[in-house]
Design an enzyme around this catalytic site. Structure first.
Site, PDB file in Angstrom:
ATOM      1  N   PHE A  65      50.492  18.173  53.262  1.00 34.58           N
ATOM      2  CA  PHE A  65      49.931  18.571  54.555  1.00 34.58           C
ATOM      3  C   PHE A  65      50.437  19.925  55.043  1.00 34.58           C
ATOM      4  O   PHE A  65      50.124  20.347  56.153  1.00 34.58           O
ATOM      5  CB  PHE A  65      50.158  17.474  55.616  1.00 34.58           C
ATOM      6  CG  PHE A  65      49.204  16.300  55.490  1.00 34.58           C
ATOM      7  CD1 PHE A  65      48.075  16.349  54.689  1.00 34.58           C
ATOM      8  CD2 PHE A  65      49.436  15.122  56.205  1.00 34.58           C
ATOM      9  CE1 PHE A  65      47.200  15.269  54.583  1.00 34.58           C
ATOM     10  CE2 PHE A  65      48.566  14.037  56.119  1.00 34.58           C
ATOM     11  CZ  PHE A  65      47.450  14.112  55.301  1.00 34.58           C
ATOM     12  N   ASP A 306      46.496  13.219  45.857  1.00 34.59           N
ATOM     13  CA  ASP A 306      47.081  14.547  45.645  1.00 34.59           C
ATOM     14  C   ASP A 306      46.340  15.595  46.489  1.00 34.59           C
ATOM     15  O   ASP A 306      46.028  16.687  46.013  1.00 34.59           O
ATOM     16  CB  ASP A 306      47.067  14.933  44.163  1.00 34.59           C
ATOM     17  CG  ASP A 306      47.921  16.171  43.889  1.00 34.59           C
ATOM     18  OD1 ASP A 306      48.670  16.591  44.802  1.00 34.59           O
ATOM     19  OD2 ASP A 306      47.837  16.713  42.776  1.00 34.59           O
ATOM     20  N   HIS A 310      43.981  24.394  49.856  1.00 36.38           N
ATOM     21  CA  HIS A 310      44.205  25.843  49.917  1.00 36.38           C
ATOM     22  C   HIS A 310      42.940  26.441  50.524  1.00 36.38           C
ATOM     23  O   HIS A 310      41.846  25.870  50.376  1.00 36.38           O
ATOM     24  CB  HIS A 310      44.407  26.428  48.515  1.00 36.38           C
ATOM     25  CG  HIS A 310      45.594  25.870  47.780  1.00 36.38           C
ATOM     26  ND1 HIS A 310      46.890  26.267  48.040  1.00 36.38           N
ATOM     27  CD2 HIS A 310      45.682  24.954  46.790  1.00 36.38           C
ATOM     28  CE1 HIS A 310      47.720  25.613  47.233  1.00 36.38           C
ATOM     29  NE2 HIS A 310      47.015  24.801  46.464  1.00 36.38           N
TER      30      HIS A 310
END
Ligand code: DOR
Length: 444
Positions: A65, A306, A310
């Site tokens: 996070f 996972d 980005h």
């Protein structure tokens, strides 16, 4: 018939309780499940679950996070908003933030930041580093700590335990199951220049190849056995590791991801380019089929997303400057329900991999099943809803998903955390009431 006072009744649904999947109302009081069956209560908020299935709240045991330090990619508020929109009621957050979560102060800082801002319950991993080896046994027992995370190969951030000696020290220092990113750092370095092709993301799985993952997992298993320490191998991506880990179930548990089960090379790189780049990489059909065998044969214990967001600008950089990782916390359950609809796994197995499994493996207190006395963490789903995943639905700050445009059958309709409805019909509702997750092996 049960007649009593409740805070909330989830009425008329098909509940996946410890006794099977069957029609049942669920009565909630003080955040806990207090009754299951044919309920005639009063004074309660009643939510109608007719035609819907009620699953134990989904627990995603691997999310990044990005707070503190990279809040432009994600923060605890946006990450947990994405979680509850995807039907997730609890998350384990990873330590490769800036700074990395390696001390008691930095762990406490994450909990301070979380209070009043997170929409689901949360635990934080502590990252192993050569500097904090001596403190790990103490750190892993802090309230709300999910355990220790080891990066054997470099990925996003600077956490790294590349050598066997330090790895053994880490594994000897503590008791709880240790989560490990198993890619061999020496092999990654040796081959970066010769194998990785600038501008060609399809060379990512050639560089971070089967042996990169397999060597690391072998080393890990040897040392874990010597140190008599349980390990959890994160995002397993190769059929070779599935076969190896099948022989080490006594000491090692196994995670794979919806991305590795759904995407496949070379198509994913042709279609998504660097947006399909993650560590360990998405590989070809032989591996995807092997991972599915791992799921159906019970070798895989949990599915974690996972979630590694980005920004679009970063992901659009030419390979290999493009960072590895894709968002996933919001799409984990819709993808699994779709695989379930397609007959690749049963609903019971989805539950085992996303709530009962995580609770059992990590010793989570009061979560992971629908039973009297447990937290009222409920994920209400419509197994027949046909929906298209698209970027506009994504609450992550990154604003994109590799599954944009993909249609699925099966969708989360409501997310309930300790009796609080936090998502209904794709809308976030109520306050950010998330709390630290409790563990049997922590101290509290
Ligand atoms: O692809 C990945 N991205 N793999 C990791 O192990 C880390 C993650 C990230 O934090 O971006």
């Amino acid at each position: 018939m049960v007649a009593q006072q409740f805070d909330l009744i989830v009425m008329g649904g098909i509940a996946a309780t410890i006794n099977g999947i069957a029609p049942a109302d669920i009565g909630v009081l003080g955040g806990k499940i207090v009754a299951i069956g044919d309920i005639r209560g009063s004074g309660a908020r009643v939510v109608d679950a007719k035609g819907l299935h009620i699953l134990p709240g989904v627990i995603d045991t691997q999310v990044h996070f990005r707070e503190p330090g990279m809040e432009y990619k994600e923060d605890l508020a946006s990450g947990t908003a994405a979680a509850v929109l995807g039907g997730v009621t609890g998350v384990f957050e990873m330590p490769n933030t800036r700074p990395s979560t390696t001390t008691a102060e930095l762990l406490a800082d994450k909990f301070r930041r979380a209070r009043g801002r997170v929409r689901c319950d949360i635990a934080f991993y502590v990252g192993a580093s050569p500097e904090n080896v001596a403190e790990l046994a103490e750190l892993e027992r802090m309230p709300g700590c999910a355990g220790i995370k080891i990066f054997m190969g470099s990925s996003t951030g600077n956490l790294l335990i590349p050598d066997d000696r330090t790895l053994e020290q880490v594994l000897r220092n503590g008791r709880r199951r240790v989560a490990v990113h198993a890619e061999d750092e020496d092999r990654l370095r040796e081959r970066a220049e010769s194998i990785r092709k600038g501008g060609d993301v399809a060379s990512h799985p050639d560089w971070r190849d089967v042996d990169t993952a397999l060597h690391a997992t072998r080393r890990l298993l040897d040392i874990a056995r010597r140190a008599a320490r349980r390990v959890h191998v994160l995002h397993v991506s190769t059929v070779e590791e599935i076969d190896l880990l099948a022989r080490h179930k006594d000491i090692a548990s196994v995670e794979t991801t919806p991305q590795h089960l759904t995407l496949v090379a070379p198509e994913c790189y042709e279609k998504l380019g660097t947006f399909a780049q993650m560590n360990p990489p998405i590989r070809d059909e032989r591996h995807r089929a092997g991972l599915w065998r791992g799921v159906t044969q019970g070798i895989v214990d949990v599915i974690g997303s996972d979630h590694a967001p980005h920004s679009r600008e970063e992901k659009a950089k030419p390979y290999p400057e493009s960072p590895s990782g894709m968002p996933g916390v919001q799409t984990l359950l819709p993808l699994l329900l779709d695989h379930c609809h397609a007959g690749r796994l049963s609903l019971e197995r989805v539950i085992d991999l996303t709530s009962a499994g995580p609770a059992r493996l990590f010793g989570i207190v009061g979560k992971g099943r629908i039973a009297v006395g447990y937290d009222a963490d409920l994920t209400v789903v419509d197994l027949r809803a046909r929906r298209k995943i698209d970027n506009s639905w994504i609450a992550s700050k990154c604003g994109w998903t590799p599954f944009d445009g993909v249609s699925v059958t099966g969708w989360p309709k409501m997310t309930i955390v300790r009796g609080n409805v936090v998502m209904r019909d794709d809308e976030i509702v109520g306050d950010a009431i998330g709390e630290p997750i409790k563990f049997t092996e922590g101290s509290w």
